[in-house]
Design an enzyme around this catalytic site. Structure first.
Site, short mmCIF file in Angstrom:
data_model
loop_
_atom_site.label_atom_id
_atom_site.label_comp_id
_atom_site.label_asym_id
_atom_site.label_seq_id
_atom_site.Cartn_x
_atom_site.Cartn_y
_atom_site.Cartn_z
N GLU A 1 -14.45 -6.46 -12.18
CA GLU A 1 -13.64 -5.65 -11.27
C GLU A 1 -14.36 -4.42 -10.73
O GLU A 1 -14.25 -4.10 -9.55
CB GLU A 1 -12.36 -5.17 -11.98
CG GLU A 1 -11.32 -6.24 -12.15
CD GLU A 1 -10.09 -5.72 -12.88
OE1 GLU A 1 -8.97 -5.98 -12.43
OE2 GLU A 1 -10.24 -5.03 -13.92
N ASN B 1 5.33 -1.96 3.99
CA ASN B 1 4.54 -2.51 2.88
C ASN B 1 5.13 -3.86 2.53
O ASN B 1 6.35 -3.97 2.40
CB ASN B 1 4.65 -1.64 1.63
CG ASN B 1 3.80 -0.41 1.71
OD1 ASN B 1 3.06 -0.23 2.66
ND2 ASN B 1 3.92 0.44 0.72
N GLY B 2 4.27 -4.85 2.34
CA GLY B 2 4.76 -6.17 1.93
C GLY B 2 4.43 -7.25 2.94
O GLY B 2 3.50 -7.09 3.75
N GLU C 1 -10.68 -9.54 -21.46
CA GLU C 1 -10.33 -8.33 -20.69
C GLU C 1 -11.59 -7.52 -20.37
O GLU C 1 -11.74 -6.99 -19.27
CB GLU C 1 -9.30 -7.50 -21.48
CG GLU C 1 -9.10 -6.06 -21.01
CD GLU C 1 -8.55 -5.91 -19.60
OE1 GLU C 1 -8.13 -6.90 -18.99
OE2 GLU C 1 -8.57 -4.76 -19.10
N CYS D 1 0.81 -1.21 0.00
CA CYS D 1 0.00 0.00 0.00
C CYS D 1 0.85 1.27 0.00
O CYS D 1 1.78 1.35 -0.75
CB CYS D 1 -1.00 -0.07 1.14
SG CYS D 1 -2.62 0.14 0.44
N HIS E 1 -19.24 -25.37 -26.80
CA HIS E 1 -18.65 -26.47 -26.04
C HIS E 1 -18.93 -26.35 -24.55
O HIS E 1 -18.15 -26.84 -23.74
CB HIS E 1 -17.15 -26.55 -26.33
CG HIS E 1 -16.85 -26.82 -27.76
ND1 HIS E 1 -16.89 -28.09 -28.29
CD2 HIS E 1 -16.57 -25.99 -28.79
CE1 HIS E 1 -16.62 -28.03 -29.59
NE2 HIS E 1 -16.42 -26.75 -29.91
N LYS F 1 -13.03 -6.45 -16.67
CA LYS F 1 -13.37 -5.08 -16.27
C LYS F 1 -14.73 -5.04 -15.59
O LYS F 1 -14.92 -4.37 -14.59
CB LYS F 1 -13.40 -4.12 -17.48
CG LYS F 1 -12.07 -3.73 -18.05
CD LYS F 1 -11.35 -2.62 -17.30
CE LYS F 1 -10.35 -3.16 -16.32
NZ LYS F 1 -9.16 -3.77 -16.83
N ARG G 1 -4.46 3.66 -4.01
CA ARG G 1 -3.94 2.30 -4.03
C ARG G 1 -4.92 1.28 -3.46
O ARG G 1 -4.73 0.09 -3.62
CB ARG G 1 -2.64 2.25 -3.24
CG ARG G 1 -1.51 2.89 -3.98
CD ARG G 1 -0.34 3.08 -3.06
NE ARG G 1 0.88 3.23 -3.84
CZ ARG G 1 1.80 2.29 -3.97
NH1 ARG G 1 1.65 1.13 -3.36
NH2 ARG G 1 2.87 2.51 -4.69
N LYS H 1 -3.78 -1.80 -6.35
CA LYS H 1 -3.19 -1.38 -7.62
C LYS H 1 -1.97 -2.21 -8.01
O LYS H 1 -1.80 -2.59 -9.14
CB LYS H 1 -2.80 0.10 -7.52
CG LYS H 1 -2.23 0.68 -8.80
CD LYS H 1 -3.30 0.90 -9.82
CE LYS H 1 -2.77 1.35 -11.16
NZ LYS H 1 -3.70 1.03 -12.24
N TRP I 1 -2.96 -2.27 3.40
CA TRP I 1 -3.79 -3.26 2.72
C TRP I 1 -3.43 -4.58 3.37
O TRP I 1 -2.37 -5.15 3.12
CB TRP I 1 -3.48 -3.29 1.23
CG TRP I 1 -4.40 -4.16 0.43
CD1 TRP I 1 -5.65 -3.86 -0.01
CD2 TRP I 1 -4.14 -5.48 -0.04
NE1 TRP I 1 -6.18 -4.91 -0.71
CE2 TRP I 1 -5.28 -5.92 -0.75
CE3 TRP I 1 -3.05 -6.36 0.09
CZ2 TRP I 1 -5.37 -7.17 -1.34
CZ3 TRP I 1 -3.13 -7.61 -0.50
CH2 TRP I 1 -4.29 -8.01 -1.21
N1 GLU Z 1 1.89 -7.18 5.92
C1 GLU Z 1 1.60 -5.93 6.52
C2 GLU Z 1 0.26 -5.95 7.24
O1 GLU Z 1 -0.55 -6.81 7.05
C3 GLU Z 1 1.67 -4.75 5.55
C4 GLU Z 1 0.54 -4.74 4.57
C5 GLU Z 1 0.68 -3.60 3.57
O2 GLU Z 1 1.53 -3.71 2.67
O3 GLU Z 1 -0.06 -2.62 3.66
O4 GLU Z 1 -0.01 -5.11 8.04
#
Ligand code: GLU
Length: 610
Positions: free
Chosen positions: A490, A101-102, A483, A2, A506, A487, A27, A605, A75
């Site tokens: 989504e 983030n991650g 695609e 995020c 089929h 859309k 995001r 994103k 996120w």
């Molecule tokens: N893994 C972290 C969490 O769950 C960071 C998530 C993120 O990238 O916002 O809080």
């Protein structure tokens, strides 16, 4: 995954952080928080579940003193979205704050170890192990402790660390997630995205994989996380305009970005498609000899980029006569295949940070395949690691779903196919000139179509009344149909699937009745009559058909409920037109349902986790 923003400088940090967090809102996120360090070394941390608005409401009019701070939009990956799980997270003593983030893959072992040595955790996140590790390692040197703590982490992170022990310092570090340093006049920023910092500065340093930056009033010092060795950073100028990054006159970013496609397409062709019809890529990084020796191409991608890859496959086989496969990156990365330097790997990713595509590209490179990245983000990890790069030049795409980056992925793929066809002489010069001029004229065709935007409003509203829809096409318009279906899913949350029209019989034909609309791409192509027959079959089963046909085609008038006529273009470039029809239908369906098209639920994103 995020948004991250860090600030150190002469101004009050809080307004900068809150403004930047709002800029990062696109995001898609579930909670937000800030922490600011006062001159007295006292940290003020405020966080909230929900949107930045909720965070602002919590802060009220209160002034948060301090010139060093950081903010985060989350996120969730570990632990539900909540106040306690929102970042920043801190250690037991309340001295070390972290935003991240991650995903920290080995967080469970680390947490067990840390709890074993007496640390108390306040959240369910993977992130929280980091401040506790720093606390554990801290022996009077914040930088050393942070480096030692980071060395314990596996996975993906962009982090910013702030501590009351060092009130003039902000530390950023990255591994498998983006982080840039904004360089202002006596002020510095750390952000996951340049969009957040461009109102303040255009000078940026893109932090490399495995690097750490220590910001202080004397400026940033970049080092390697592993061994602490200093790295000379190179400052780049960000050309993106603030206005470009804002909504313009449109009601939302999706609409704005749909309408930006002709200009984005022109940017993709600029300097590449020459007036005599030849294609040149000034910074491709592959010489003609290499292009001639390619035996096979494999494309790795995810989501919309995968569908762009399907179109690329058709063009590469059709124009350049090179056998091409398209692979879903998350599958291919765990399914090693024979590969060598005669295979060109084309990795397509809007952000250049898509975890699966990045992993697939790395694997391919490791196996001696030349990796060519198609990405929209200059300085992204994929762009930096690939052997060659084609920048999409679509400009910032703020809306979560891909529109202009999708069409520019298609356009850049067509350019690549044309270039290969030229070098390998697989098509006559006349043919190639014709295709080049068709590609050049598409932007004007898109403008004509977009001028009819309002025509799609009732069609979208009609689609919005349904639970499900089927899309179909043949040839280049089969991927365009898939695609278009994506859309609709989504942004309008209407279930939809795209099929090659010949596959309808089929299986999916069993679904057809008066409640199941069928959107058929039946524009000018050698297979158009086949698509017509498929439309007739659907009509015979009472399915209401919306047909997208070439201008002046009345052959289906008695078979279809609705008809969208689009200007006639050669089949190869037609997805650059029909994709827009799909986008406008999905957009107006979502608007009819009253949804936030820029931030569709559950989507992010840039998908930097597996
Ligand atoms: N893994 C972290 C969490 O769950 C960071 C998530 C993120 O990238 O916002 O809080």
């Amino acid at each position: 995954m995020c948004g991250i923003i860090g600030y150190l400088g002469e101004r009050a940090a809080a307004p900068v952080l809150l403004d930047s967090l709002q800029r990062l809102e696109y995001r898609g996120y579930d909670s937000a928080g800030v922490v600011v360090l006062g001159a007295d070394g006292l940290a003020t941390s405020i966080k909230s579940a929900g949107k930045v608005e909720a965070l602002l409401a919590r802060i009220g009019g209160d002034e948060i003193p301090g010139r060093v701070g950081m903010g985060h939009t989350r996120w969730a990956t570990h632990g539900r979205p909540s106040h306690d799980n929102a970042h920043p997270h801190c250690d037991c003593s309340g001295r070390f704050y972290v935003i991240h983030n991650g995903i920290i893959e080995n967080f469970a072992e680390l947490r067990q170890e840390l709890e074993g040595s007496g640390h108390h955790f306040a959240s369910e996140t993977d992130t929280e192990v980091l401040p506790h590790l720093i606390e554990e390692y801290y022996k009077g040197d914040l930088v050393v402790a942070t480096r030692q703590a980071l060395a314990r982490l596996n996975g993906a992170y962009a982090v910013v660390v702030l501590s009351s022990t060092d009130p003039d310092t902000l530390i950023g570090a990255r591994l498998n997630a983006p982080l840039v340093i904004g360089v202002g006049a006596d002020e510095w920023f750390l952000s996951s995205d340049v969009t957040a910092i461009i109102p303040y500065t255009r000078q940026a340093i893109v932090l490399g994989e495995g690097q750490m930056a220590v910001l202080s009033p004397v400026g940033p010092v970049v080092t390697s996380i592993v061994d602490g060795s200093e790295i000379a950073p190179s400052v780049i100028r960000v050309e993106w305009d603030v206005i470009q990054a804002e909504r313009g006159g449109y009601p939302n970013f999706m609409s704005k970005e749909i309408h930006e496609q002709p200009a984005a397409l022109e940017n993709a062709l600029r300097g590449r498609l020459l007036s005599d019809g030849r294609v040149e890529f000034p910074d491709l990084g592959i010489d003609q000899e290499q292009l001639r020796s390619v035996q096979r191409i494999q494309i790795v991608a995810a989501g919309s980029a995968y569908y762009a890859g399907m179109i690329a496959k058709y063009a590469l086989e059709d124009l350049a006569q090179i056998p091409t496969t398209v692979e879903v990156a998350s599958e291919w990365r765990y399914r090693p295949q024979p590969l060598d330097h005669s295979t060109l790997t084309v990795a397509i990713s809007q952000s250049g940070e898509t975890a699966d595509t990045l992993a697939a590209a790395r694997l391919a490179k490791h196996r001696d395949s030349f990796v060519l990245a198609l990405t929209n983000v200059v300085g992204s990890t994929l762009a930096m690691e690939a052997d060659g790069v084609i920048n999409l030049h679509a400009g910032p795409e703020i809306c979560v779903v891909a529109t202009k980056t999708f069409t520019n992925q298609v356009a850049c793929s067509l350019l690549l196919a044309l270039r290969l066809a030229q070098v390998r002489q697989t098509r006559s010069e006349g043919d190639l000139r014709e295709l080049a001029s068709a590609l050049r004229s598409v932007a004007a065709v898109q403008r004509q179509l977009l001028a009819r935007d309002q025509e799609f409003q009732p069609l979208g509203a009609w689609l919005a009344e349904h639970q499900s829809a089927l899309y179909m096409g043949r040839g280049y318009n089969y991927p365009a149909a898939v695609e278009a279906a994506l859309k609709l899913k989504e942004v309008a949350y209407v279930h939809a699937e795209g099929y090659p029209a010949g596959e309808l019989k089929h299986g999916p034909i069993a679904l057809l009745d008066e409640s199941m609309p069928l959107i058929a791409f039946a524009t000018e192509a050698p297979t158009r009559d086949k698509v017509r027959s498929n439309i007739q079959e659907a009509h015979a089963r009472q399915s209401p058909v919306l047909a997208v046909v070439s201008e002046g085609d009345h052959s289906l008038d008695d078979q279809v409920r609705f008809k969208v006529e689009v200007p006639r273009v050669p089949e190869v470039v037609s997805p650059l037109v029909t994709a827009l029809v799909g986008q406008l239908l999905a957009y107006h369906a979502a608007m009819a349902r009253g949804f936030d098209v820029d931030r569709p639920r559950n989507l992010a994103k840039s998908v930097t986790v597996e």
